[in-house]
Design a protein around this motif. Sequence first.
Motif, mmCIF file in Angstrom:
data_model
loop_
_atom_site.group_PDB
_atom_site.id
_atom_site.type_symbol
_atom_site.label_atom_id
_atom_site.label_comp_id
_atom_site.label_asym_id
_atom_site.label_seq_id
_atom_site.Cartn_x
_atom_site.Cartn_y
_atom_site.Cartn_z
ATOM 1 N N GLY A 1 0.672 -1.194 0.068
ATOM 2 C CA GLY A 1 -0.110 0.160 0.150
ATOM 3 C C GLY A 1 0.776 1.449 -0.049
ATOM 4 O O GLY A 1 1.174 1.956 1.020
ATOM 5 N N GLU A 2 1.186 1.676 -1.043
ATOM 6 C CA GLU A 2 1.968 2.916 -1.354
ATOM 7 C C GLU A 2 0.974 4.084 -0.900
ATOM 8 O O GLU A 2 1.793 5.236 -0.455
ATOM 9 N N HIS A 3 -0.240 4.058 -0.976
ATOM 10 C CA HIS A 3 -1.172 5.055 -0.780
ATOM 11 C C HIS A 3 -1.020 5.333 0.762
ATOM 12 O O HIS A 3 -1.556 6.538 1.252
ATOM 13 N N LYS A 4 -0.357 4.595 1.607
ATOM 14 C CA LYS A 4 -0.247 4.820 2.912
ATOM 15 C C LYS A 4 0.638 5.876 3.243
ATOM 16 O O LYS A 4 0.730 6.685 4.265
ATOM 17 N N LEU A 5 1.561 5.963 2.258
ATOM 18 C CA LEU A 5 2.796 7.014 2.601
ATOM 19 C C LEU A 5 2.253 8.421 2.626
ATOM 20 O O LEU A 5 2.717 9.201 3.498
ATOM 21 N N ALA A 6 1.427 8.831 1.821
ATOM 22 C CA ALA A 6 0.902 10.269 1.905
ATOM 23 C C ALA A 6 0.087 10.609 3.037
ATOM 24 O O ALA A 6 -0.025 11.668 3.333
ATOM 25 N N ARG A 7 -0.303 9.559 3.934
ATOM 26 C CA ARG A 7 -1.171 9.894 5.156
ATOM 27 C C ARG A 7 -0.309 9.508 6.229
ATOM 28 O O ARG A 7 -0.632 9.116 7.320
ATOM 29 N N GLY A 8 1.129 9.647 5.992
ATOM 30 C CA GLY A 8 1.913 9.651 7.315
ATOM 31 C C GLY A 8 2.396 8.320 7.904
ATOM 32 O O GLY A 8 2.945 8.201 8.780
ATOM 33 N N PHE A 9 2.040 7.153 6.969
ATOM 34 C CA PHE A 9 2.946 6.082 7.426
ATOM 35 C C PHE A 9 4.207 5.698 6.606
ATOM 36 O O PHE A 9 4.091 5.883 5.310
ATOM 37 N N LEU A 10 5.273 5.421 7.203
ATOM 38 C CA LEU A 10 6.512 5.685 6.702
ATOM 39 C C LEU A 10 7.035 4.054 6.283
ATOM 40 O O LEU A 10 6.734 2.908 7.015
ATOM 41 N N PRO A 11 7.841 4.045 5.427
ATOM 42 C CA PRO A 11 8.689 2.864 4.924
ATOM 43 C C PRO A 11 9.265 1.997 6.411
ATOM 44 O O PRO A 11 10.078 2.769 6.796
ATOM 45 N N VAL A 12 8.986 0.745 6.478
ATOM 46 C CA VAL A 12 9.609 -0.077 7.544
ATOM 47 C C VAL A 12 9.987 -1.252 6.819
ATOM 48 O O VAL A 12 9.388 -1.977 6.182
ATOM 49 N N ARG A 13 11.489 -1.785 6.861
ATOM 50 C CA ARG A 13 11.955 -2.992 6.320
ATOM 51 C C ARG A 13 11.291 -4.091 7.154
ATOM 52 O O ARG A 13 11.073 -4.191 8.302
ATOM 53 N N THR A 14 11.247 -5.215 6.503
ATOM 54 C CA THR A 14 10.800 -6.465 7.110
ATOM 55 C C THR A 14 11.570 -7.651 6.359
ATOM 56 O O THR A 14 12.353 -7.239 5.349
ATOM 57 N N ARG A 15 11.728 -8.827 7.071
ATOM 58 C CA ARG A 15 12.571 -9.823 6.620
ATOM 59 C C ARG A 15 12.003 -11.158 6.806
ATOM 60 O O ARG A 15 11.047 -11.477 7.651
ATOM 61 N N SER A 16 12.389 -12.022 5.837
ATOM 62 C CA SER A 16 12.407 -13.400 5.946
ATOM 63 C C SER A 16 13.429 -14.076 5.477
ATOM 64 O O SER A 16 14.233 -13.570 4.718
ATOM 65 N N VAL A 17 13.492 -15.325 5.663
ATOM 66 C CA VAL A 17 14.566 -16.059 5.168
ATOM 67 C C VAL A 17 13.997 -17.695 4.617
ATOM 68 O O VAL A 17 12.875 -18.035 5.199
ATOM 69 N N HIS A 18 14.692 -18.256 3.752
ATOM 70 C CA HIS A 18 14.220 -19.273 2.992
ATOM 71 C C HIS A 18 15.284 -20.454 3.052
ATOM 72 O O HIS A 18 16.447 -19.863 2.500
ATOM 73 N N HIS A 19 14.891 -21.591 2.885
ATOM 74 C CA HIS A 19 15.935 -22.629 2.426
ATOM 75 C C HIS A 19 15.140 -23.470 1.331
ATOM 76 O O HIS A 19 14.028 -23.969 1.615
ATOM 77 N N LEU A 20 15.860 -23.692 0.170
ATOM 78 C CA LEU A 20 15.377 -24.650 -0.602
ATOM 79 C C LEU A 20 16.376 -25.884 -0.680
ATOM 80 O O LEU A 20 17.486 -25.465 -0.907
ATOM 81 N N ARG A 21 15.903 -26.941 -0.423
ATOM 82 C CA ARG A 21 16.384 -28.192 -0.456
ATOM 83 C C ARG A 21 17.099 -28.558 -1.434
ATOM 84 O O ARG A 21 18.378 -29.089 -1.787
ATOM 85 N N HIS A 22 16.726 -28.172 -2.894
ATOM 86 C CA HIS A 22 17.155 -28.374 -4.185
ATOM 87 C C HIS A 22 18.584 -27.630 -4.446
ATOM 88 O O HIS A 22 18.307 -26.479 -4.456
ATOM 89 N N PRO A 23 19.748 -27.914 -4.515
ATOM 90 C CA PRO A 23 20.930 -27.290 -4.473
ATOM 91 C C PRO A 23 20.816 -26.100 -5.882
ATOM 92 O O PRO A 23 21.443 -25.099 -5.561
ATOM 93 N N ASP A 24 20.606 -26.667 -6.978
ATOM 94 C CA ASP A 24 20.478 -25.777 -8.103
ATOM 95 C C ASP A 24 19.289 -24.630 -7.939
ATOM 96 O O ASP A 24 19.877 -23.647 -8.536
ATOM 97 N N PHE A 25 18.228 -24.938 -7.628
ATOM 98 C CA PHE A 25 17.278 -23.892 -7.377
ATOM 99 C C PHE A 25 17.709 -22.996 -6.307
ATOM 100 O O PHE A 25 17.592 -21.686 -6.191
ATOM 101 N N ARG A 26 18.384 -23.450 -5.240
ATOM 102 C CA ARG A 26 18.862 -22.604 -4.197
ATOM 103 C C ARG A 26 19.698 -21.728 -4.747
ATOM 104 O O ARG A 26 19.782 -20.591 -4.244
#
Length: 370
Positions: free
Chosen positions: A314-339
């Motif tokens: 929701g970029e529309h939140k920016l104009a209403r005083g909501f500021l960017p905040v980073r979020t994080r996730s981590v992932h493991h793919l068992r197949h080595p080529d896809f990883r």
Amino acid sequence: MSEISAADWDRLRADDQPFLAHAFLTGLESSGSLRAEFGWTPFPLTLQLDGRIVGAAPAYLKTNSHGEFVFDWAWARAFDQHGLRYYPKLLIGVPYTPVCGQRLLVEPGTAAAAHRQALARGLLQLVDQQRLSSAHINFLPEIDAAAFAHDPWLPRGDLQFHWHNAGYRDFEDFLDRFSSKKRKNLRAERNQVSRAGIEYRWIHGDQMPAALWPQIHALYCDTFEEKGNTPALTVAFFRHLGQSLGSGLLAITAWRGGELFAMALCLRDRQALYGRYWGCREPLPGLHFETCYYQGIEYCLAEGLQRFEPGAQGEHKLARGFLPVRTRSVHHLRHPDFRRAVRQALDQERKAMRSYEEELWCHTPFRRPG
């Protein structure tokens, strides 16, 4: 979740955020909101030492990627195109909830870091033992991220828009920090709603009239069905939250002519308000912004809360005083080529995300010194 005692689970929580509460997670299951046909199979993990639970993680086996808010549809398609199975996969997170919070629940103390590392190792072992394609830990905080800061885990970032209380006296004090044009636009939006005869009431879960829950749930369903999505949460779950969380649940209700016209259902803890679901009888100019954003800010100011997280995207939140905040996730793919391939893609995505974040900060509504 019902096979783990509430006392054992809740003593591992680091704070009072409601989404990791035993009552919230068990309510999803007992109310029929989590079902195999929706792609969710509860698979909570525990770490035990001498028969005592010293760690846990909210885990699910997923047969699709709905309700996660960290999007991996392209990865699933790539697996399918190469004749490989992506589902089921393992997800560590809270269903239907794009809120950062504890993912590795551990007892506090000197062994806490070691227990997080043990849980992280256990996830890798589980993926191998069950021959799953992958494991995903979504919306994790920095303290948990340290347990995944090595191969084979792949870090990924995203952005949300949050409101922060900078010591504002009231809503007008908040608006005074805006540039004149942005301030004028926001006031015009609010005036549209008041001129339409809409009045607001804040109702906590322990104050909710029983007859109002079906109406609130119907508005929630309308929003999902209008967009062609399935409303997974049941009215029984909404009632359960009201009963179990009490003042930790807030319904921002909009009324016209004595009838419920719109609502935004939120949860809260001692520090923050979390916007989750909304619905209305019919669209009105400015109604969504007032119900889902401005009323929430008003509530935070009245209650002394420090943060308002209104949901994902929701970029529309920016104009209403909501500021960017980073979020994080981590992932493991068992197949080595896809990883290896996904690692390269995430490197490119990370660069694009940095540029996007820099651009967003150039367009906040707040006045700049000079």
